[in-house]
Design a protein around this motif. Sequence first.
Motif, PDB file in Angstrom:
ATOM      1  N   SER A  18       0.827  -1.208   0.000  1.00  0.00           N
ATOM      2  CA  SER A  18       0.000   0.000   0.000  1.00  0.00           C
ATOM      3  C   SER A  18       0.859   1.255   0.000  1.00  0.00           C
ATOM      4  N   LEU A  19       1.939   1.257   0.758  1.00  0.00           N
ATOM      5  CA  LEU A  19       2.837   2.408   0.791  1.00  0.00           C
ATOM      6  C   LEU A  19       3.553   2.572  -0.546  1.00  0.00           C
ATOM      7  N   ARG A  21       2.441   1.669  -3.479  1.00  0.00           N
ATOM      8  CA  ARG A  21       1.492   2.158  -4.492  1.00  0.00           C
ATOM      9  C   ARG A  21       1.224   3.654  -4.348  1.00  0.00           C
ATOM     10  N   GLU A  22       1.317   4.174  -3.126  1.00  0.00           N
ATOM     11  CA  GLU A  22       1.125   5.608  -2.909  1.00  0.00           C
ATOM     12  C   GLU A  22       2.223   6.427  -3.566  1.00  0.00           C
ATOM     13  N   GLY A  23       3.419   5.853  -3.626  1.00  0.00           N
ATOM     14  CA  GLY A  23       4.566   6.602  -4.120  1.00  0.00           C
ATOM     15  C   GLY A  23       4.932   6.252  -5.542  1.00  0.00           C
ATOM     16  N   GLY A  27       8.815   3.147  -3.860  1.00  0.00           N
ATOM     17  CA  GLY A  27       8.270   3.803  -2.676  1.00  0.00           C
ATOM     18  C   GLY A  27       9.292   4.257  -1.652  1.00  0.00           C
ATOM     19  N   ARG A  30       9.001   8.067  -0.236  1.00  0.00           N
ATOM     20  CA  ARG A  30       7.876   8.244   0.682  1.00  0.00           C
ATOM     21  C   ARG A  30       8.137   7.523   2.009  1.00  0.00           C
ATOM     22  N   ARG A  34       8.421   9.313   5.780  1.00  0.00           N
ATOM     23  CA  ARG A  34       7.636   8.865   6.935  1.00  0.00           C
ATOM     24  C   ARG A  34       8.527   8.493   8.119  1.00  0.00           C
ATOM     25  N   GLY A  68      -0.154  12.046   3.369  1.00  0.00           N
ATOM     26  CA  GLY A  68      -0.929  11.669   2.198  1.00  0.00           C
ATOM     27  C   GLY A  68      -0.977  12.752   1.134  1.00  0.00           C
ATOM     28  N   LYS A  72       3.379  12.380  -6.178  1.00  0.00           N
ATOM     29  CA  LYS A  72       4.343  11.557  -6.902  1.00  0.00           C
ATOM     30  C   LYS A  72       5.259  12.467  -7.717  1.00  0.00           C
ATOM     31  N   ASP A 144      -1.398  12.915 -13.666  1.00  0.00           N
ATOM     32  CA  ASP A 144      -0.424  11.885 -13.309  1.00  0.00           C
ATOM     33  C   ASP A 144       0.310  11.447 -14.568  1.00  0.00           C
TER      34      ASP A 144
END
Length: 258
Positions: A18-19, A21-23, A27, A30, A34, A68, A72, A144
């Motif tokens: 999940s992390l 995919r956010e970045g 990742g 990101r 954090r 959040g 990107k 994007d």
Amino acid sequence: MIDLIPSQFLAARVLDDSLRREGSSGGICRFLIRKLLETKEVDGVVCVVKSETPALYEYNTVRLENCGDIAKSVYFFIDPRPFLEKIPKEQLSRLAFVGLPCMVHWVHERFLPFRYTIGILCNRAKEPDLLERLFPMETLVKADFRTGTKPHNQVLEVTTQSGETHRRELGKYFFEDSMTCSFCKICTFAYAPTAEITVMDAWLPRFQTPEGTNLCVVRNREIAEILNSPDVWHEELAEKDILTASPVARKRLRGKML
């Protein structure tokens, strides 16, 4: 005191799907942001975030509660200077900065005492008006550039205020100099050599997998320890692997060290 080390070359990805995919890619950027905030190594991170302004993106300070909002890679140039000039200099030592190599160079050239600087490898940033050339900005709420599935076949996906989604395949046109910032053509800082870490996509055949991978040049002991975490898969590489991954950036290195 910042603890610099000889450059380490890594392929790395965050194991949390999940992390990742956010970045972008693996990742790592990101994840690092954090961790710096969670461990209170820094009070905030100055980086590009999603914006309510017509420009869609801007520089701002991210805290743990609004991670959040981090954007990107957006590919076109976003000037951090107007925002940086608003921050009292005495606060900078408790902040980290994320930016393209030219931005990291500008920060260090002016002796802005950020706790950490995180460089994003630059394969020639695009002109700030890139989106305006392609779509009416007043109709957009999201853009994007990272939706293509093939190397050198960039696909832009935008969402309009009415909720419609449009995709435009940019292909090799995206990589032509006609869309590139003029100063990128003479820049020799593609790998952000003064940053504590430089992060890039893994443009090597063995890392072209659905999971996504980053390549990293690590120059700081604390950051190396963060990446040596059970939450991160990593593999040591040779310097030549980093150089092979981005021929465009390598040409602009001009003998400078990584």
